[in-house]
Design an enzyme around this catalytic site. Structure first.
Site, mmCIF file in Angstrom:
data_model
loop_
_atom_site.group_PDB
_atom_site.id
_atom_site.type_symbol
_atom_site.label_atom_id
_atom_site.label_comp_id
_atom_site.label_asym_id
_atom_site.label_seq_id
_atom_site.Cartn_x
_atom_site.Cartn_y
_atom_site.Cartn_z
ATOM 1 N N ASP A 151 0.893 -1.385 0.103
ATOM 2 C CA ASP A 151 0.096 -0.114 0.105
ATOM 3 C C ASP A 151 0.844 1.140 0.031
ATOM 4 O O ASP A 151 1.863 1.385 0.716
ATOM 5 C CB ASP A 151 -1.000 -0.095 1.079
ATOM 6 C CG ASP A 151 -2.091 0.951 1.105
ATOM 7 O OD1 ASP A 151 -2.029 1.800 0.397
ATOM 8 O OD2 ASP A 151 -2.832 0.843 2.067
ATOM 9 N N ASP B 22 -10.104 4.506 -1.626
ATOM 10 C CA ASP B 22 -10.757 3.790 -0.930
ATOM 11 C C ASP B 22 -12.307 3.832 -0.969
ATOM 12 O O ASP B 22 -12.899 5.020 -1.346
ATOM 13 C CB ASP B 22 -10.290 3.995 0.711
ATOM 14 C CG ASP B 22 -9.098 3.427 0.973
ATOM 15 O OD1 ASP B 22 -8.483 2.886 -0.084
ATOM 16 O OD2 ASP B 22 -8.855 3.598 2.108
#
Length: 536
Positions: free
Chosen positions: A263, A328
């Site tokens: 990430d 997200d």
């Protein structure tokens, strides 16, 4: 006018889906057959009329193909359902693999490259099911279908723990999700502690023994997922892998990790410019580190779609198996629809071995580490969410509290035909085939068995008739139509199918073209110059 009348009649013939009412937010039902008084609302279920998926007959679920690298550990839990007791028989395994009938797990290390058709038979007192699973051994053969499983982030955030991960795995078994193909159990951000003076990462106090956790998952046939960042810190401000990539990759392999989410997070402070070279560099570094281990690890690239990641994530020096295409996701209609419906142009970049990732499913009880709550999506929006992700060949990664799985969510996640569409071995994601100004869209993807999976979507705030025209789908003649969520055959239709779809809702169909009847031989050697076929 004739066309409009025809469409309306077809909509009635297609057994339209009942308009759904979410609890505490009842919507009025539109009907032309019965006058409904406001003070006497019709009785309706608390969730849409979708199949329960609990038939007692045996069935093998999930993909029909799985990959591995020769000489590396292979674990595959057969996803089988039906009334207990079930008896599974597996024959023609490649050398190096064995099947444990007590656990239903195939494990071992394939000895050499090649594709092996493995015959699987599942029996119980209600019948017998047979299927073939192709095990493909070779280099870069992971994720031949999109990964399915659970990730801790959307429910626990950085408050994840060993206990919560084990509880999720046990719930996968108890609820029947594991038997439907959900097999990755992934720890997201929040597990990291400190590094030793030698630079070896240590888990924090919530994870007393990470290798023991991995062994526990593997013993049950699950695969173990892990999280890190290429920057100095993760999104939750825990330690990342910056300048420790090789040490971390060795550590993950020693724990038995099978899936790594990498990430971007604090690498933002290192990558001052967003050139292609800068965006790719940290993923090249971790790819090289993973390649030095003796373990198959699915590589999930998470950097939110920057630099059109879908155009380069599969390069050999990066080798991404899935890549996030957006920021997200949130459990709102705006988030789900904006993320999901943007993927038609990206379809050509995905396929066996590498997948567009529109982020995790926001179904069930979520919370991101704070107070957990049911998803804010309405039942119809949840159906659209799952329908679209399956059509997109997206990874089906759950992000909810599986210990609090309600019946509606369980039905959404266990429909074998929906899973079959997502896991189709042809691996061609859906594209948009038609769109209208009233907010309706038609999407479709071809399947390996010759059928076409079709989604009818209504993005508007009103019930709409959504029409699928064969010409937009590349079809001709007559097709049988099956409603996937209700798991029933609707009928045979010629050139067009129309159905009512509730606001923010979807219908998911399987279309199978019917053989064209042979034409009678003509009496003349050549047809008249003005004669044309009728397309049937």
């Amino acid at each position: 006018m004739r066309f409009l009348i025809s469409v309306l009649l077809l909509g009635l013939l297609a057994w339209p889906w009942p308009v759904v009412h979410a609890a505490r937010a009842v919507r009025p039902v539109k009907t032309t057959a019965v006058e409904v008084r406001a003070e006497e609302p019709p009785a309706e279920p608390s969730y849409p009329d979708i199949a329960a998926n609990d038939e007692p007959t045996p069935r093998l679920n999930g993909p029909r193909v799985v990959g591995t690298t020769p000489g590396r550990e292979f674990i595959y839990r057969l996803p089988v359902t039906g009334a207990a007791p079930l008896t599974c028989t597996v024959t023609n395994l490649p050398p190096g693999l064995t099947f444990d009938a007590a656990t239903g797990v195939i494990r071992g290390r394939v000895e050499k490259e090649g594709t092996t058709p493995v015959a699987i038979t599942v029996r119980n007192r209600y019948g017998t099911a047979r299927a073939t699973l192709r095990i493909v051994a070779g280099r870069n053969k992971l994720a031949l279908t999109p990964p399915m499983g659970w990730n801790s982030w959307n429910v626990w955030g950085t408050q994840v723990s060993d206990e919560k991960v084990r509880a999720a795995a046990e719930a996968l078994e108890r609820t029947g999700l594991a038997a439907c193909g959900y097999r990755y159990v992934c720890i997201d951000d929040g597990w990291q502690g400190r590094r030793t003076p030698e630079g070896v990462m240590q888990p924090n106090e919530r994870f007393p023994d990470m290798k023991a956790l991995g062994d526990w998952l593997h013993a049950r046939g699950f695969l173990f997922g892990m999280y890190t960042s290429p920057g100095p810190f993760t999104c939750g401000r825990y330690l990342g892998s910056w300048r420790h990539e090789e040490a971390d990759a060795r550590l993950y392999a020693s724990w038995g990790v099978d899936y790594l989410k990498h990430d971007w997070c604090s690498y933002e402070g290192i990558a001052r410019q967003k050139t292609p070279e800068v965006l790719q560099q940290p993923y090249i570094v971790m790819r090289a580190a993973l390649d030095k281990t003796d373990r198959d690890i699915v590589y999930a690239i998470c950097q939110y779609g920057m630099g059109e990641v879908w155009t380069w994530a599969r390069q050999p020096n990066i080798g991404g198996n899935l890549w996030r295409t957006t920021g997200d996701i949130e459990d709102t209609w705006q988030s789900v629809s904006e993320i999901g419906f943007r993927h038609s142009p990206l379809a050509r970049f995905a396929g066996p071995g590498g997948w567009n990732d529109p982020d995790m499913l926001v179904l069930g009880v979520v919370g991101w580490g704070e107070k957990t709550r049911p998803t804010r999506l309405t039942p119809d929006e949840q159906i659209t969410h799952m329908t679209l992700w399956a059509l997109l060949a997206a990874p089906l990664i759950l992000g909810c509290d599986l210990t609090r799985l309600d019946e509606f969510t369980r039905r959404l996640l266990t429909n074998p035909e929906v899973i079959g569409i997502d896991q189709d071995e042809l691996g061609v994601p859906a594209t948009r085939r038609d769109t209208a100004q009233d907010g309706t869209e038609v999407w479709a993807r071809p399947l390996a068995d010759g059928r076409l999976a079709v989604g009818l979507f209504n993005r508007s705030n009103d019930t709409q008739t959504v029409t699928a025209n064969w010409r937009d789908l590349g079809l001709r003649g007559r097709c049988t139509v099956r409603d996937v969520w209700q798991r029933r055959d609707v009928g045979t239709f010629d050139q067009v199918f129309a159905a009512l779809v509730p606001p923010h809702g979807a219908r998911l169909l399987l279309l199978r073209p019917q053989p064209t009847a042979p034409r009678s031989p003509r009496r003349t050697a050549t047809p008249p110059a003005n004669q044309h076929g009728n397309g049937n």
